[in-house]
Write an enzyme that holds these catalytic residues in place. Structure first.
Site: not given
Ligand code: PLP
Length: 399
Positions: A141, A226, A255
């Site tokens: 993802f 990531d 985030k």
């Protein structure tokens, strides 16, 4: 004030239905707690997919947000501002990275890294123009843009959104031999999550990342980690790569970089990869704006100064150990690192969505993923007492 049911109805009527949220309408947050419009209190065990690692409405980040919002919010990168350079300095000192590119969402950081590493491949590696390949993992993802869903293996994320961006090769996660077999002279990068978060907290076998690192070095392939979800303390280290004893060439963060106040992301890179970008070749109106930079600076400071990374490590181990002690026919496996935890249910015996609904009724908010896994990822400021309370609720629902 409108009632929860009215607000939910308006969302259903007027909003795109691209999410299926739990029917809890939140209005306030503080630390690990959030409150709904009816005054019920919940322990947040999702932390906005790890964007609020520092806890909801952290007072120091709030103070910076207020102060900076009253002073200067946006200049565009046509001019300079007095916060961006300080964010660069502090990020470089904290992470050891040599070049930084500020963006907004996580997906933009991923897209930016893809652009930069392709250009690096053509200019520095001599890959024929237009032929660069990037290897990625099954069940990845990395976000929701067209290019990113082009290399997703989740049919829901892809179906109906083609034509897709070429140039990506998918290999199984955790299999270094499969990665090695996929390498060609045109391979410029390997883009991978240290732990696959959305896929259900998939932790790779030990030895996988050290071997991947060796292969990348041997073939001059850029290793892009990531860490948008795993980074900034979530796994009990600043970066999850530290558990593997490796260093990425490019690290993506987002985030929790703002503690949940504002979309802020960044590409952290060696000199070579981001070094290929020249004026005009890439940009973002909001990327690197003074409000984002100021908020990110304080979000990083509180993470380090208030011991949140150590808390994640210490209490994550405790939480995991206690979860493993729960006797339940429904539980197939409990896994995690730091405060990135998952309870996988046996699909024959338990239903993760039903469990999450039952936890909500008991005042604990968590999210199921792929039908059978419950993710548990509270803010990193959680205490042992709060974990003990969460364990009681989880045990009551699953045992
Ligand atoms: C959330 C996430 C992204 C995308 O971030 P957005 O801000 O939602 O675009 C990318 N990679 C990983 C690992 C993520 O968890």
């Amino acid at each position: 004030m409108k009632k929860a049911a009215d607000l939910i109805d308006s969302e259903r009527r007027l909003g795109a239905h691209n999410y299926e949220p739990l029917d809890v309408v939140l209005t306030r947050g503080e630390g690990v707690w959030v409150w709904d419009v009816d005054g019920n209190r919940y322990l947040d065990c999702l932390s906005a997919y790890s964007a609020v690692n520092q806890g909801h409405c952290h007072p120091r980040i709030l103070e910076t947000m207020r102060e900076q919002a009253g002073r200067l919010t946006l200049t565009s990168r046509a001019f300079r501002n007095d916060q961006l350079a300080l964010l660069y300095e502090e990020l470089a000192a904290l992470t050891g990275s040599h070049r930084i590119l500020p963006m907004n969402s996580g997906a933009e950081a991923v897209e930016s890294a893809i652009k930069a590493v392709r250009k690096w491949g053509y200019e520095q590696r001599g890959v024929p123009d237009g032929e660069a390949e990037i290897i990625v993992c099954a069940d990845n993802f990395h976000g929701r843009t067209i290019s990113i869903v082009s290399f997703s293996t989740d049919p829901t994320a892809r179906q109906g959104f083609g034509p897709f961006t070429p140039g990506f090769k998918v290999v199984p996660f955790g299999d270094a031999d499969a990665f090695e077999a996929a390498i060609t002279p045109r391979t410029v990068a390997f883009l991978v999550e240290p732990i696959q978060g959305e896929a259900g907290v998939n932790i790779p076998p030990s030895g996988y990342f050290p071997r991947v690192r060796e292969l990348c070095t041997e073939h001059d392939i850029t290793l892009i980690l990531d860490e948008i979800q795993t980074g900034l303390g979530r796994t009990g280290r600043l970066f999850a790569e530290e558990h593997e004893g490796i260093e990425a060439d490019v690290t993506l963060i987002g985030k929790a970089l703002s503690g949940g106040f504002y979309p802020v992301s960044a590409v952290l890179s060696n000199d070579a990869v981001l070094g290929v970008l020249k004026p005009g070749e890439h940009g973002s109106t909001f990327g690197g704006n003074p409000l984002a930079a100021a908020v990110a600076r304080t979000a990083l400071q509180v993470l380090v100064e208030e011991g949140m990374i150590e808390n994640s490590d210490r209490l994550g181990s405790y939480f995991l150990e206690q979860l493993r002690g729960i006797r339940s026919d429904q539980i197939k496996e409990v896994r995690g690192r730091g405060l990135m935890l998952a309870i996988e249910l046996d699909p024959e015996a338990g239903d993760a969505h039903a469990a999450v609904e039952a936890l909500k009724e008991r005042g604990l908010l968590a999210k199921d993923t792929h039908g059978s896994t419950i993710r548990i990822a509270p803010p990193l400021v959680i205490t042992r007492e709060q974990i003990d309370w969460a364990l009681e609720q989880i045990e009551a629902v699953l045992a």
